[in-house]
Design a protein around this motif. Structure first.
Motif, PDB file in Angstrom:
ATOM      1  N   GLU A 194       0.443  -0.785  -0.100  1.00 50.84           N
ATOM      2  CA  GLU A 194       0.535   0.038   0.321  1.00 50.84           C
ATOM      3  C   GLU A 194       0.569   1.209  -0.026  1.00 50.84           C
ATOM      4  N   ASN A 195       1.996   0.625   0.190  1.00 54.07           N
ATOM      5  CA  ASN A 195       2.899   2.172   0.373  1.00 54.07           C
ATOM      6  C   ASN A 195       4.209   1.709  -0.117  1.00 54.07           C
ATOM      7  N   PRO A 196       3.776   1.704  -1.376  1.00 56.39           N
ATOM      8  CA  PRO A 196       5.570   1.682  -1.750  1.00 56.39           C
ATOM      9  C   PRO A 196       6.718   2.245  -2.068  1.00 56.39           C
ATOM     10  N   ASP A 197       6.024   3.363  -1.423  1.00 58.83           N
ATOM     11  CA  ASP A 197       8.008   4.157  -0.959  1.00 58.83           C
ATOM     12  C   ASP A 197       8.546   4.269  -0.348  1.00 58.83           C
ATOM     13  N   ILE A 198       8.015   3.622   0.608  1.00 58.73           N
ATOM     14  CA  ILE A 198       8.741   2.986   2.127  1.00 58.73           C
ATOM     15  C   ILE A 198       9.629   2.112   2.023  1.00 58.73           C
ATOM     16  N   LYS A 199      10.928   2.833   2.423  1.00 66.27           N
ATOM     17  CA  LYS A 199      12.295   1.623   2.507  1.00 66.27           C
ATOM     18  C   LYS A 199      12.930   1.896   3.636  1.00 66.27           C
ATOM     19  N   ALA A 200      11.519   1.497   4.249  1.00 64.97           N
ATOM     20  CA  ALA A 200      11.941   1.075   5.706  1.00 64.97           C
ATOM     21  C   ALA A 200      10.687   0.950   7.045  1.00 64.97           C
ATOM     22  N   VAL A 201      11.408  -0.355   7.694  1.00 64.08           N
ATOM     23  CA  VAL A 201       9.930  -1.042   8.246  1.00 64.08           C
ATOM     24  C   VAL A 201      10.928  -0.951   9.996  1.00 64.08           C
ATOM     25  N   TYR A 202      10.421  -0.980  10.475  1.00 65.99           N
ATOM     26  CA  TYR A 202      11.035  -0.581  12.537  1.00 65.99           C
ATOM     27  C   TYR A 202       9.845  -1.660  12.901  1.00 65.99           C
ATOM     28  N   LEU A 203      10.225  -2.121  13.563  1.00 62.48           N
ATOM     29  CA  LEU A 203       9.650  -2.862  14.595  1.00 62.48           C
ATOM     30  C   LEU A 203      10.495  -3.791  16.002  1.00 62.48           C
ATOM     31  N   THR A 204       9.727  -3.699  16.735  1.00 63.25           N
ATOM     32  CA  THR A 204      10.650  -4.130  18.174  1.00 63.25           C
ATOM     33  C   THR A 204      10.092  -5.494  18.875  1.00 63.25           C
ATOM     34  N   SER A 205      10.741  -6.169  18.947  1.00 65.86           N
ATOM     35  CA  SER A 205      11.220  -8.109  18.866  1.00 65.86           C
ATOM     36  C   SER A 205      12.563  -8.138  19.665  1.00 65.86           C
ATOM     37  N   PRO A 206      12.251  -8.770  20.889  1.00 65.07           N
ATOM     38  CA  PRO A 206      11.156  -9.282  21.525  1.00 65.07           C
ATOM     39  C   PRO A 206      10.351  -7.696  22.036  1.00 65.07           C
ATOM     40  N   ASP A 207       9.345  -7.801  22.317  1.00 62.00           N
ATOM     41  CA  ASP A 207       8.704  -6.725  23.304  1.00 62.00           C
ATOM     42  C   ASP A 207       8.710  -6.627  24.921  1.00 62.00           C
ATOM     43  N   TYR A 208       7.602  -6.327  25.127  1.00 66.77           N
ATOM     44  CA  TYR A 208       8.585  -6.108  26.902  1.00 66.77           C
ATOM     45  C   TYR A 208       8.334  -6.931  27.655  1.00 66.77           C
ATOM     46  N   TYR A 209       6.925  -7.722  26.904  1.00 63.71           N
ATOM     47  CA  TYR A 209       5.590  -9.128  27.643  1.00 63.71           C
ATOM     48  C   TYR A 209       7.104 -10.171  27.273  1.00 63.71           C
ATOM     49  N   GLY A 210       8.108 -10.011  25.924  1.00 64.34           N
ATOM     50  CA  GLY A 210       8.686 -11.339  26.288  1.00 64.34           C
ATOM     51  C   GLY A 210       8.367 -11.861  24.788  1.00 64.34           C
ATOM     52  N   VAL A 211       7.793 -11.654  24.078  1.00 67.04           N
ATOM     53  CA  VAL A 211       7.121 -12.230  23.263  1.00 67.04           C
ATOM     54  C   VAL A 211       7.598 -11.730  21.336  1.00 67.04           C
ATOM     55  N   THR A 212       8.125 -12.809  20.561  1.00 60.81           N
ATOM     56  CA  THR A 212       9.146 -12.194  19.671  1.00 60.81           C
ATOM     57  C   THR A 212       8.275 -12.558  18.007  1.00 60.81           C
ATOM     58  N   ALA A 213       8.459 -11.454  17.408  1.00 62.45           N
ATOM     59  CA  ALA A 213       7.530 -11.556  16.344  1.00 62.45           C
ATOM     60  C   ALA A 213       9.001 -12.078  15.030  1.00 62.45           C
ATOM     61  N   ASP A 214       8.097 -12.714  14.354  1.00 60.79           N
ATOM     62  CA  ASP A 214       8.655 -13.873  13.457  1.00 60.79           C
ATOM     63  C   ASP A 214      10.042 -12.908  12.482  1.00 60.79           C
ATOM     64  N   ILE A 215      10.717 -12.418  12.969  1.00 57.07           N
ATOM     65  CA  ILE A 215      12.175 -11.751  12.331  1.00 57.07           C
ATOM     66  C   ILE A 215      12.578 -12.048  10.648  1.00 57.07           C
ATOM     67  N   GLU A 216      12.834 -13.505  10.665  1.00 53.92           N
ATOM     68  CA  GLU A 216      13.416 -14.506   9.299  1.00 53.92           C
ATOM     69  C   GLU A 216      12.454 -13.867   8.224  1.00 53.92           C
ATOM     70  N   LYS A 217      11.036 -14.692   8.772  1.00 49.75           N
ATOM     71  CA  LYS A 217       9.855 -13.955   7.526  1.00 49.75           C
ATOM     72  C   LYS A 217       9.895 -12.986   7.184  1.00 49.75           C
ATOM     73  N   ILE A 218       9.690 -11.403   8.552  1.00 55.28           N
ATOM     74  CA  ILE A 218       9.722 -10.487   8.225  1.00 55.28           C
ATOM     75  C   ILE A 218      10.887  -9.632   6.630  1.00 55.28           C
ATOM     76  N   SER A 219      12.123 -10.121   8.136  1.00 58.17           N
ATOM     77  CA  SER A 219      13.141  -9.791   7.007  1.00 58.17           C
ATOM     78  C   SER A 219      12.554 -10.115   5.624  1.00 58.17           C
ATOM     79  N   GLU A 220      12.709 -11.105   5.255  1.00 58.18           N
ATOM     80  CA  GLU A 220      12.439 -11.560   3.302  1.00 58.18           C
ATOM     81  C   GLU A 220      11.280 -10.968   3.221  1.00 58.18           C
ATOM     82  N   ALA A 221      10.141 -10.544   3.420  1.00 56.77           N
ATOM     83  CA  ALA A 221       8.685  -9.966   3.437  1.00 56.77           C
ATOM     84  C   ALA A 221       9.747  -8.294   2.944  1.00 56.77           C
ATOM     85  N   VAL A 222      10.006  -7.684   3.781  1.00 51.95           N
ATOM     86  CA  VAL A 222      10.981  -6.669   3.474  1.00 51.95           C
ATOM     87  C   VAL A 222      12.143  -5.899   2.183  1.00 51.95           C
ATOM     88  N   HIS A 223      12.849  -7.747   2.122  1.00 52.49           N
ATOM     89  CA  HIS A 223      13.763  -7.368   1.469  1.00 52.49           C
ATOM     90  C   HIS A 223      13.266  -7.432  -0.044  1.00 52.49           C
TER      91      HIS A 223
END
Length: 449
Positions: free
Chosen positions: A155-184
């Motif tokens: 939806e925002n093809p002009d965006i060239k950087a993604v920022y996220l928090t992982s793990p969060d304050y409660y100890g929950v982690t995002a799927d960085i590997e899959k997210i990094s593949e999508a971002v790249h």
């Protein structure tokens, strides 16, 4: 543990400098005297120095600081690691400054630390928020997914950087590997606030964001490793020189960094090299055993917690207000990391004793489970009415939160900890935002005139 000069050069320099009996006609004003303040404070003073000859300079590190950073970079398997004496706050701001050179917008998951929001205001980068679904059973939002990030980038093809928090304050982690593949795939770079995860490289498996594909990342080793408060890392796998990374840090960092903090980062190199993995494998086992005992007592825990340095208790899940549970823990001489939102976060490290974990179980043994207290509905997605930088520097006035509906925020209001924004500058305050502010104990807000 034997601290070698090759692995911990800053410490060895400070030790030698403290041994000398020369005249300290330089900062700081205490001159290293050990006969002024009481113990244990005075014992640190001989090692608290400024950038004297041979001590290197944090933002132009070509000597002992640069050598120690190179050791850390090798330990983390990254191209460059820069030390921070300003915690992850400084590293987050530097990350945004790096990204600002090739993008005017950053896609960011809403549970971003206030340092990120402030960095956007200072650099003129506009955050475009991703709001993951709210989980009414736990009172928390779910971690962002690669599918959500990918859709937002479509939806925002002009965006060239993604920022996220992982793990969060409660100890929950995002799927960085899959997210990094999508971002790249979208031709963007991934910035990760890994403040709570400096240890993730050294567990049973390596789950550090830089290993899983992040391009820039901050760590706060002072949170989970034997480092003084304020010690941080700024990691990079981009084709950007260390000189340029340091220049971005210098935009926001003090020109008088604490050498006590730098020495603790330096000494941590040896710990990471020799002992960290065994310690964190053992900690994972200890936390697992403790959580098993707590579940047998009927204590409700946040099940999607994956970070071994967190035991997140869902107080409302087993019938208690978080304040009441915190009071019980303090009767057992337990001071939690965080109390709020129906949760209590306990933050163990390998340096806790077994008795600490036994004390946790003992405290909860006296709290029989009660019917759950439901979490309120929470659906907020404030709309941006003004660019964040313009709103921060616009003429403003402070008003009651009760009277704020329809007004544009001129400041960032967060719950602290964990310093997550309820409303950011430039967003229009609605009924949901007003209620969240009030429920967080925030009764006034600065708005654009």
């Amino acid at each position: 543990m034997h601290f070698t000069k090759e692995v911990s050069p800053i410490y060895h320099f400070l030790k030698e400098y403290a041994r000398k009996s020369g005249s300290r006609l330089h900062m700081p004003g205490h001159k290293g005297r050990v006969d002024f303040y009481p113990e244990p404070y005075c014992s640190m003073l001989p090692y608290d120095i400024t950038e004297v000859q041979g001590a290197d300079a944090l933002y132009e590190a070509e000597g002992i600081i640069g050598q120690s950073e190179a050791v850390a970079a090798k330990l983390y398997g990254v191209k460059e690691t820069c030390f921070s004496a300003g915690g992850s706050t400084l590293s987050i701001m530097a990350m945004v400054a790096v990204a600002s050179e090739f993008t005017k917008k950053i896609l960011a998951v809403r549970n971003s630390h206030i340092a990120f929001v402030n960095a956007c205001a200072l650099t003129g980068v506009e955050p475009v928020w991703v709001f993951p679904p709210y989980d009414g059973e736990t009172g928390l939002c779910l971690p962002a997914t690669a599918k959500e990030i990918s859709a937002a980038l479509d939806e925002n093809p002009d965006i060239k950087a993604v920022y996220l928090t992982s793990p969060d304050y409660y100890g929950v982690t995002a799927d960085i590997e899959k997210i990094s593949e999508a971002v790249h795939r979208h031709g963007a770079i991934l910035l990760v606030d890994n403040a709570h995860g400096a240890h993730l490289r050294f567990g049973q498996t390596d789950t550090h964001p830089m290993t899983l594909g992040a391009d820039l990342c901050c760590d706060s080793p002072h949170k989970t490793l034997p480092v003084l408060t304020g010690g941080g890392y700024f990691h990079s796998n981009l084709d950007i020189s260390k000189e340029d990374l340091k220049a971005k840090m210098a935009l926001f960092g003090s020109t008088s960094p604490s050498y006590l903090i730098l020495a603790s980062l330096d000494l941590c190199n040896q710990y990471l090299l020799e002992q960290a993995k065994d310690d964190f494998v053992a900690l994972a086992q200890q936390v697992q055993e403790t959580e098993t005992q707590l579940r047998r007592l009927g204590v409700c825990l946040l099940e999607r917690r994956t970070d071994v340095t967190k035991i997140t208790v869902d107080c409302q899940g087993f019938g208690y207000e978080d304040i009441a549970v915190a009071a019980r823990l303090r009767k057992y001489a337990i001071e939690p990391e965080y109390v709020g939102g129906g949760k209590i976060v306990l933050m163990p490290s390998p340096f806790n004793k077994k008795a600490d974990f036994s004390r946790i179980v003992s405290a909860f043994r006296s709290l029989p489970p009660l019917p759950p207290i439901p979490y309120p509905d929470c659906a907020f997605a404030p709309k941006r009415a003004l660019e964040i930088r313009k709103a921060v520097f616009a003429p403003s006035e402070r008003i009651s939160v009760e009277d704020s509906i329809g007004r544009i925020a001129a400041e960032n209001k967060v719950t602290c900890p964990p310093a997550i924004p309820i409303v950011t500058a430039g967003e229009r305050i609605g009924e949901a935002e007003k209620n969240l502010l009030k429920n967080s104990g925030i009764l006034s807000v600065k708005v654009v005139k």
